[in-house]
Design a protein around this motif. Structure first.
Motif, short mmCIF file in Angstrom:
data_model
loop_
_atom_site.label_atom_id
_atom_site.label_comp_id
_atom_site.label_asym_id
_atom_site.label_seq_id
_atom_site.Cartn_x
_atom_site.Cartn_y
_atom_site.Cartn_z
N GLU A 208 0.83 -1.21 0.00
CA GLU A 208 0.00 0.00 0.00
C GLU A 208 0.87 1.27 0.00
O GLU A 208 0.54 2.26 -0.66
N SER A 209 2.01 1.22 0.70
CA SER A 209 2.87 2.41 0.81
C SER A 209 3.55 2.73 -0.52
O SER A 209 4.01 3.84 -0.73
N THR A 210 3.67 1.72 -1.38
CA THR A 210 4.38 1.93 -2.64
C THR A 210 3.42 1.92 -3.83
O THR A 210 3.79 1.55 -4.94
N LYS A 211 2.18 2.33 -3.58
CA LYS A 211 1.20 2.38 -4.69
C LYS A 211 1.21 3.74 -5.38
O LYS A 211 1.03 3.83 -6.57
N SER A 212 1.41 4.82 -4.60
CA SER A 212 1.36 6.16 -5.20
C SER A 212 2.71 6.85 -5.00
O SER A 212 3.18 7.03 -3.86
N TYR A 213 3.33 7.24 -6.12
CA TYR A 213 4.64 7.90 -6.02
C TYR A 213 4.51 9.27 -5.35
O TYR A 213 5.31 9.62 -4.48
N SER A 214 3.47 10.05 -5.74
CA SER A 214 3.37 11.41 -5.20
C SER A 214 3.16 11.36 -3.67
O SER A 214 3.72 12.17 -2.92
N ARG A 215 2.41 10.36 -3.21
CA ARG A 215 2.15 10.24 -1.77
C ARG A 215 3.44 9.88 -1.03
O ARG A 215 3.78 10.47 0.00
N LEU A 216 4.19 8.93 -1.60
CA LEU A 216 5.45 8.53 -0.96
C LEU A 216 6.46 9.67 -1.00
O LEU A 216 7.15 9.95 -0.01
N GLU A 217 6.49 10.39 -2.13
CA GLU A 217 7.42 11.51 -2.25
C GLU A 217 7.10 12.59 -1.22
O GLU A 217 8.00 13.18 -0.61
N SER A 218 5.80 12.84 -0.98
CA SER A 218 5.42 13.86 0.03
C SER A 218 5.92 13.44 1.41
O SER A 218 6.36 14.27 2.20
N ILE A 219 5.82 12.13 1.71
CA ILE A 219 6.29 11.67 3.03
C ILE A 219 7.81 11.88 3.14
O ILE A 219 8.31 12.38 4.15
N LEU A 220 8.53 11.55 2.07
CA LEU A 220 9.99 11.72 2.11
C LEU A 220 10.36 13.20 2.16
O LEU A 220 11.33 13.59 2.84
N ASN A 221 9.57 14.06 1.51
CA ASN A 221 9.81 15.51 1.60
C ASN A 221 9.60 15.99 3.03
O ASN A 221 10.35 16.83 3.53
N LEU A 222 8.57 15.45 3.66
CA LEU A 222 8.33 15.82 5.07
C LEU A 222 9.54 15.41 5.92
O LEU A 222 10.04 16.20 6.73
N PHE A 223 10.02 14.18 5.70
CA PHE A 223 11.19 13.71 6.46
C PHE A 223 12.39 14.63 6.25
O PHE A 223 13.17 14.87 7.16
N LEU A 234 16.31 1.25 3.53
CA LEU A 234 15.27 1.10 2.53
C LEU A 234 15.13 -0.32 2.00
O LEU A 234 16.07 -0.92 1.48
N HIS A 235 13.92 -0.85 2.11
CA HIS A 235 13.57 -2.16 1.59
C HIS A 235 13.69 -2.13 0.06
O HIS A 235 13.34 -1.12 -0.57
N PRO A 236 14.14 -3.24 -0.57
CA PRO A 236 14.30 -3.23 -2.03
C PRO A 236 13.02 -2.89 -2.80
O PRO A 236 13.08 -2.25 -3.84
N ARG A 237 11.86 -3.31 -2.25
CA ARG A 237 10.59 -2.97 -2.95
C ARG A 237 10.47 -1.45 -3.11
O ARG A 237 10.18 -0.94 -4.18
N THR A 238 10.72 -0.73 -2.01
CA THR A 238 10.55 0.74 -2.01
C THR A 238 11.64 1.39 -2.85
O THR A 238 11.38 2.35 -3.58
N LYS A 239 12.85 0.84 -2.74
CA LYS A 239 13.96 1.40 -3.53
C LYS A 239 13.66 1.26 -5.03
O LYS A 239 13.81 2.22 -5.79
N ASN A 240 13.20 0.08 -5.44
CA ASN A 240 12.87 -0.14 -6.85
C ASN A 240 11.78 0.83 -7.31
O ASN A 240 11.84 1.39 -8.41
N PHE A 241 10.78 1.00 -6.44
CA PHE A 241 9.64 1.87 -6.79
C PHE A 241 10.12 3.32 -6.96
O PHE A 241 9.76 4.00 -7.94
N LEU A 242 10.95 3.78 -6.04
CA LEU A 242 11.44 5.16 -6.12
C LEU A 242 12.34 5.34 -7.35
O LEU A 242 12.25 6.33 -8.07
N THR A 243 13.22 4.35 -7.56
CA THR A 243 14.15 4.43 -8.69
C THR A 243 13.38 4.50 -10.01
O THR A 243 13.66 5.35 -10.86
N SER A 244 12.35 3.64 -10.13
CA SER A 244 11.62 3.62 -11.41
C SER A 244 10.82 4.90 -11.63
O SER A 244 10.43 5.21 -12.75
N ASN A 245 10.60 5.66 -10.55
CA ASN A 245 9.89 6.94 -10.70
C ASN A 245 10.84 8.14 -10.73
O ASN A 245 10.41 9.29 -10.62
N GLY A 246 12.15 7.85 -10.79
CA GLY A 246 13.13 8.92 -10.95
C GLY A 246 13.42 9.71 -9.68
O GLY A 246 13.84 10.87 -9.74
N TYR A 247 13.24 9.11 -8.52
CA TYR A 247 13.51 9.84 -7.26
C TYR A 247 15.00 10.18 -7.13
O TYR A 247 15.86 9.36 -7.45
#
Ligand code: UD1
Length: 360
Positions: A208-223, A234-247
């Motif tokens: 669920e945490s890795t379904k929306s890039y904009s939502r995850l990016e907002s959380i990381l911006n808050l951090f 960082l768990h590989p699932r989240t790393k892959n998700f961020l990488t594929s979205n150009g984080y």
């Protein structure tokens, strides 16, 4: 001599299996470990076998990643073949992953009794793959080792009576052992240039945490903009998700994104952290045992006792709620003056289960 198969495959299994493996390795039972291979990176698997002194698996099915059906069915097929060949008397499974479900289905259809470590846990969110897995595994288990009275009650509500046994949480033993051993492993405090009780520890990996890039990016911006640095192994699932979205991983010095940590390193950072922000159920309990307040990145939790006792706030994936929860815990930390209740039982859960089963 009874033949027991322990089937592991994902990081949380290794932590739950450790105290039981120690007891069974010293017993007269014939014990074999099968690794499904769901987790395969060195720092998601091997490091745990090493640090927790787990017996080396006799077989690794090398299942790896895939859709839910692919992963579960590959575990089922691989485990079934071994069970037909070797005919164990019991199969032990742990937690709620796709590996746990696949192994359970294979064993159940061969009428091999299943011992389920961490039975009865519920969060009432049927959209979580783990919640679907739990309901099926608990129903098929011959013995559910429940970590709390609530877990027993959950099973009773579903009409599961005979298999429900409150023995306590196996993870508590692993946690206590780690705490007695660790002394700043690999100089982590210096390495990440942080100060005890002046940083936040976070993990994010749920589907669920890795379904929306904009939502995850907002959380990381808050951090990135908090008063305290945030360490995020960082768990590989989240790393892959961020990488594929150009984080941009280098974007902010306040947010330290690092590789997944071993168990000892994680517990060391945890006990030194000011706060935990996570979607991991295991880390929620470990932060509770460490008297470190926890903000859960889910709307529900499998560990509601931690909320009731004031150590956990359910903020979901909503940045406003996460920010409010951080301020709340920093201004008003939970009261540590009274002795902490442990609804997850005392040490010795694995031993209680083994005695209950008359295995030793
Ligand atoms: C699984 C469990 C979850 C548990 C978590 C602990 C299910 C449904 N979920 O989620 O309950 O909390 O393990 O970590 O079984 N990957 C790697 N290397 C690895 C492992 C995973 O790169 O060693 C990547 C793969 O790209 C994979 C993704 O992570 O597609 C997700 O892995 P998977 O095992 O399917 O689920 P987890 O998110 O780890």
């Amino acid at each position: 001599m009874k033949k027991i198969f322990s089937i592991v495959g994902a990081r949380p299994h290794f932590i739950k299996a450790a105290p039981l493996m120690e007891i069974l390795s010293e017993s007269k039972l014939e014990l074999k470990t099968i690794h499904t291979g769901q987790h395969y990176d060195t720092n998601m698997s091997d490091i745990f076998f090493d640090q927790l002194k787990l017996p080396t698996p006799q077989i690794n099915l090398g299942v790896g990643s895939g859709t839910h059906a692919t992963q579960t069915s590959q575990v089922m097929t691989g485990v079934e073949k071994i069970l037909i060949d070797e005919k164990p008397d019991f199969v032990i499974v742990y937690g709620d992953t796709n590996s746990t479900l696949g192994a359970t289905l294979a064993a159940a259809k061969l009428y091999i009794p299943i011992i389920h470590v961490e039975g009865g846990v519920r969060c009432e969110n049927k959209k979580m793959p783990e919640e679907i897995n739990r309901a099926i595994i608990d129903k098929l288990a011959f013995y559910n080792a429940c970590p709390s009275q609530l877990a027993v009650d959950n099973l009773h509500k579903e009409g599961i009576f005979n298999s429900a046994n409150f023995v306590g949480d196996f993870m508590f033993d692993t946690y206590c052992l780690a705490r007695s051993q660790i002394k700043n492993p690999n100089n982590l405090i210096e390495k990440y240039n942080i100060h005890p009780k002046k940083f936040i520890l976070s993990t994010i990996h749920r589907e669920e945490s890795t379904k929306s890039y904009s939502r995850l990016e907002s959380i990381l911006n808050l951090f990135s903009n908090l008063d305290y640095p945030v360490i995020l192994p960082l768990h590989p699932r989240t790393k892959n998700f961020l990488t594929s979205n150009g984080y941009n991983f280098e974007s902010n010095m306040n947010l330290k994104i690092i590789e997944p940590l071993g168990y000892l390193e994680m517990i060391y950072l945890l006990i030194n952290a000011k706060l935990v922000i996570t979607d991991s159920g295991g880390l929620t309990k470990e932060s509770f045992w460490s008297s470190v307040p926890c903000i859960t990145l889910m709307d529900v939790t499998t560990w509601p006792e931690t909320v009731d006792l004031g150590w956990n706030i359910l903020a979901g994936l909503n940045t406003n709620k996460i920010e409010d929860s951080i301020s709340k815990f920093i201004k008003n930390p939970p009261n540590t003056s009274t002795e902490l209740l442990n609804p997850y039982g005392d040490k010795g859960s694995a031993l209680r289960m083994v005695k209950d089963l008359n295995w030793i």
